[in-house]
Scaffold this motif. Structure first.
Motif, mmCIF file in Angstrom:
data_model
loop_
_atom_site.group_PDB
_atom_site.id
_atom_site.type_symbol
_atom_site.label_atom_id
_atom_site.label_comp_id
_atom_site.label_asym_id
_atom_site.label_seq_id
_atom_site.Cartn_x
_atom_site.Cartn_y
_atom_site.Cartn_z
ATOM 1 N N ALA A 162 -9.190 8.134 6.968
ATOM 2 C CA ALA A 162 -8.039 7.234 7.064
ATOM 3 C C ALA A 162 -8.273 6.178 8.133
ATOM 4 C CB ALA A 162 -6.770 8.032 7.366
ATOM 5 N N LEU A 163 -8.838 6.586 9.273
ATOM 6 C CA LEU A 163 -9.068 5.635 10.347
ATOM 7 C C LEU A 163 -10.199 4.675 9.993
ATOM 8 C CD1 LEU A 163 -7.484 5.454 13.026
ATOM 9 C CD2 LEU A 163 -9.565 6.235 14.152
ATOM 10 N N ALA A 164 -11.173 5.132 9.229
ATOM 11 C CA ALA A 164 -12.245 4.239 8.777
ATOM 12 C C ALA A 164 -11.688 3.116 7.914
ATOM 13 C CB ALA A 164 -13.298 5.021 7.997
ATOM 14 N N LEU A 166 -8.769 1.765 8.260
ATOM 15 C CA LEU A 166 -8.164 0.827 9.202
ATOM 16 C C LEU A 166 -9.228 -0.105 9.779
ATOM 17 C CD1 LEU A 166 -5.814 -0.228 10.956
ATOM 18 C CD2 LEU A 166 -6.317 1.629 12.569
ATOM 19 N N TYR A 167 -10.346 0.441 10.190
ATOM 20 C CA TYR A 167 -11.438 -0.376 10.742
ATOM 21 C C TYR A 167 -11.923 -1.377 9.697
ATOM 22 C CZ TYR A 167 -15.674 -1.303 13.518
ATOM 23 O OH TYR A 167 -16.664 -1.900 14.263
ATOM 24 N N TRP A 168 -12.114 -0.889 8.485
ATOM 25 C CA TRP A 168 -12.645 -1.736 7.425
ATOM 26 C C TRP A 168 -11.746 -2.945 7.170
ATOM 27 C CZ3 TRP A 168 -17.311 -1.475 5.136
ATOM 28 C CH2 TRP A 168 -17.523 -2.267 3.992
ATOM 29 N N TYR A 169 -10.451 -2.678 7.060
ATOM 30 C CA TYR A 169 -9.526 -3.742 6.659
ATOM 31 C C TYR A 169 -9.001 -4.572 7.828
ATOM 32 C CZ TYR A 169 -9.316 -2.373 1.733
ATOM 33 O OH TYR A 169 -9.612 -2.138 0.411
ATOM 34 N N THR A 170 -9.383 -4.241 9.060
ATOM 35 C CA THR A 170 -9.037 -5.094 10.191
ATOM 36 C C THR A 170 -10.311 -5.644 10.824
ATOM 37 O OG1 THR A 170 -8.880 -3.183 11.738
ATOM 38 C CG2 THR A 170 -6.854 -3.929 10.652
ATOM 39 N N VAL A 171 -11.053 -4.802 11.524
ATOM 40 C CA VAL A 171 -12.217 -5.253 12.293
ATOM 41 C C VAL A 171 -13.276 -5.887 11.397
ATOM 42 C CG1 VAL A 171 -14.058 -4.505 13.849
ATOM 43 C CG2 VAL A 171 -11.781 -3.503 14.049
ATOM 44 N N GLU A 172 -13.480 -5.348 10.204
ATOM 45 C CA GLU A 172 -14.529 -5.873 9.330
ATOM 46 C C GLU A 172 -14.035 -6.952 8.368
ATOM 47 O OE1 GLU A 172 -17.593 -5.565 9.604
ATOM 48 O OE2 GLU A 172 -17.991 -3.697 10.655
ATOM 49 N N PHE A 173 -12.875 -6.759 7.756
ATOM 50 C CA PHE A 173 -12.465 -7.670 6.684
ATOM 51 C C PHE A 173 -11.013 -8.133 6.828
ATOM 52 C CE2 PHE A 173 -16.206 -5.576 5.039
ATOM 53 C CZ PHE A 173 -16.918 -6.648 4.522
ATOM 54 N N GLY A 174 -10.576 -8.336 8.061
ATOM 55 C CA GLY A 174 -9.202 -8.739 8.288
ATOM 56 C C GLY A 174 -8.981 -10.242 8.238
ATOM 57 N N LEU A 175 -7.767 -10.607 7.814
ATOM 58 C CA LEU A 175 -7.262 -11.972 7.891
ATOM 59 C C LEU A 175 -6.069 -11.984 8.839
ATOM 60 C CD1 LEU A 175 -7.217 -13.022 4.092
ATOM 61 C CD2 LEU A 175 -9.083 -13.290 5.736
ATOM 62 N N VAL A 176 -5.766 -13.157 9.405
ATOM 63 C CA VAL A 176 -4.655 -13.277 10.341
ATOM 64 C C VAL A 176 -3.892 -14.555 10.022
ATOM 65 C CG1 VAL A 176 -6.127 -14.422 12.068
ATOM 66 C CG2 VAL A 176 -3.999 -13.331 12.794
ATOM 67 N N ARG A 177 -2.583 -14.515 10.206
ATOM 68 C CA ARG A 177 -1.767 -15.710 10.021
ATOM 69 C C ARG A 177 -1.967 -16.653 11.195
ATOM 70 N NH1 ARG A 177 4.270 -14.994 7.882
ATOM 71 N NH2 ARG A 177 3.958 -17.230 7.842
ATOM 72 N N ASP A 178 -2.017 -17.936 10.882
ATOM 73 C CA ASP A 178 -2.100 -18.978 11.902
ATOM 74 C C ASP A 178 -1.142 -20.082 11.469
ATOM 75 O OD1 ASP A 178 -3.000 -20.415 14.140
ATOM 76 O OD2 ASP A 178 -4.520 -21.455 12.950
ATOM 77 N N GLY A 179 0.122 -19.959 11.871
ATOM 78 C CA GLY A 179 1.142 -20.858 11.348
ATOM 79 C C GLY A 179 1.337 -20.596 9.865
ATOM 80 N N ASP A 180 1.201 -21.640 9.064
ATOM 81 C CA ASP A 180 1.348 -21.496 7.605
ATOM 82 C C ASP A 180 0.021 -21.159 6.924
ATOM 83 O OD1 ASP A 180 4.062 -22.097 7.718
ATOM 84 O OD2 ASP A 180 3.707 -24.263 7.529
ATOM 85 N N ASP A 181 -1.045 -21.075 7.699
ATOM 86 C CA ASP A 181 -2.367 -20.831 7.128
ATOM 87 C C ASP A 181 -2.811 -19.392 7.361
ATOM 88 O OD1 ASP A 181 -2.630 -23.547 6.380
ATOM 89 O OD2 ASP A 181 -3.344 -24.052 8.397
ATOM 90 N N LEU A 182 -3.826 -18.981 6.606
ATOM 91 C CA LEU A 182 -4.525 -17.729 6.861
ATOM 92 C C LEU A 182 -5.883 -18.066 7.445
ATOM 93 C CD1 LEU A 182 -3.768 -15.656 3.619
ATOM 94 C CD2 LEU A 182 -2.453 -15.809 5.730
ATOM 95 N N LEU A 212 0.289 -0.351 8.296
ATOM 96 C CA LEU A 212 -0.668 0.648 8.754
ATOM 97 C C LEU A 212 -0.843 1.787 7.758
ATOM 98 C CD1 LEU A 212 -2.528 1.812 10.903
ATOM 99 C CD2 LEU A 212 -0.520 2.757 12.054
ATOM 100 N N GLU A 213 0.240 2.361 7.294
ATOM 101 C CA GLU A 213 0.123 3.499 6.375
ATOM 102 C C GLU A 213 -0.523 3.075 5.058
ATOM 103 O OE1 GLU A 213 3.119 6.695 4.246
ATOM 104 O OE2 GLU A 213 3.510 6.088 6.329
ATOM 105 N N ARG A 214 -0.160 1.912 4.559
ATOM 106 C CA ARG A 214 -0.747 1.388 3.322
ATOM 107 C C ARG A 214 -2.263 1.219 3.483
ATOM 108 N NH1 ARG A 214 -3.264 -1.090 -0.907
ATOM 109 N NH2 ARG A 214 -1.987 -2.566 -2.072
ATOM 110 N N VAL A 215 -2.677 0.652 4.605
ATOM 111 C CA VAL A 215 -4.105 0.446 4.844
ATOM 112 C C VAL A 215 -4.845 1.774 4.918
ATOM 113 C CG1 VAL A 215 -5.768 -0.340 6.582
ATOM 114 C CG2 VAL A 215 -3.873 -1.815 5.908
ATOM 115 N N MET A 216 -4.267 2.752 5.582
ATOM 116 C CA MET A 216 -4.937 4.047 5.725
ATOM 117 C C MET A 216 -5.086 4.785 4.400
ATOM 118 S SD MET A 216 -3.643 5.701 9.294
ATOM 119 C CE MET A 216 -4.357 5.177 10.857
#
Length: 287
Positions: A162-164, A166-182, A212-216
């Motif tokens: 489950a924690l792996a 989380l790492y995959w979808y954040t540290v390795e392949f995460g996107l972040v909002r920046d105003g109206d953009d990704l 968090l729960e969805r990602v795990m």
């Protein structure tokens, strides 16, 4: 992270090895420069601003493969982190122990020319260009340490899978909002020319608000571009949702629920973009 428990010859008990920077060949330095030039041209408008700031602080535009000793002087001054060389993937608990103590493990080898655009085991370009600039950001640096601390607890509870995720979808392949953009921040994306384009521009993948729960519960691919990306609001919000909560009840729920298949959308998802999954179907990689 890895699954092997056999200590490679020449490695210390914590799996570290000397980088041996002086042993890199001219061809290996040229490969780094070739990879770096491609990403440096396209990333500034696509990556989270903190990444570019980290590049500047670490002076990573200097030609050739970075010398960890030089990088560590600047990185440790910024956030107390350091990079340590390892021979390849390391056992999970060794990995977590390093992160918990603000040490980021990095492979010392660089990919050959025939693997310019894809390799399954991370090399020094992925590990250093992809991961290290954000370790200059204080909040992301804290998230990485908290992840290591959480990993040591998850190992005792049998919840590393489950924690792996989380790492995959954040540290390795995460996107972040920046105003109206990704914007990009995951190392697996920012170190990949093709995925740097695909993750933001292609209609194929889902782009889903982070939960968090969805990602795990969400399976992932290791052999091709992702079919879903998760979008955080900020590094501060990511840290709040992961470090500052009791993960025990979440682990118990995840343990009892079926994993969510790659590419699936749920009625409860906060969807930024519902992907066509056209790329996945065309390449025979649908779940």
């Amino acid at each position: 992270m890895g699954s092997t428990d056999f200590l490679p010859p020449g490695a210390a008990p914590d799996w570290t090895i000397p980088q041996e920077w002086a042993s890199y060949t001219g061809e290996e330095h040229e490969m780094w420069d070739r990879l770096f030039a491609r990403q440096a041209e396209m990333l500034p408008t696509r990556v989270v601003p903190a990444f570019m700031e980290g590049l500047d602080v670490l002076r990573m535009s200097k030609p050739g493969i970075p010398d960890f000793e030089e990088l560590n002087e600047r990185l440790h001054r910024a956030t107390g982190w350091q990079i340590v060389a390892v021979p390849g993937l390391v056992p999970d608990e060794i990995f977590f122990e390093h992160l918990a103590n603000r040490r980021f493990v990095a492979g010392r080898f660089i990919r050959p020319a025939e693997q310019l655009d894809y390799l399954q085991e991370p090399d020094i370009f992925h590990d250093v260009l992809g991961h290290v600039p954000l370790l200059v950001h204080p909040v992301f640096a804290d998230y990485m340490q908290a992840y290591g601390q959480g990993g040591l607890r998850a190992a005792k509870l049998g919840m590393i899978e489950a924690l792996a995720r989380l790492y995959w979808y954040t540290v390795e392949f995460g996107l972040v909002r920046d105003g109206d953009d990704l914007k990009l921040y995951g190392a697996g994306i920012v170190s990949s020319y093709g995925e740097s384009l695909f993750a933001l521009d292609d209609p194929s993948p889902n782009r889903i608000g982070f939960d968090l729960e969805r990602v795990m519960r969400s399976r992932y691919r290791i052999d091709d571009y992702q079919q879903s990306y998760f979008v955080i609001e900020s590094f501060e919000d990511l840290l709040r949702q992961t470090r500052d909560v009791d993960l025990g009840p979440i682990y118990e729920r995840v343990r009892e629920l079926e994993p969510i298949e790659v590419g699936a959308l749920l009625p409860t998802d906060r969807v930024f973009h519902a992907g066509t999954q056209g790329y996945a179907r065309a390449n025979g990689v649908t779940s």
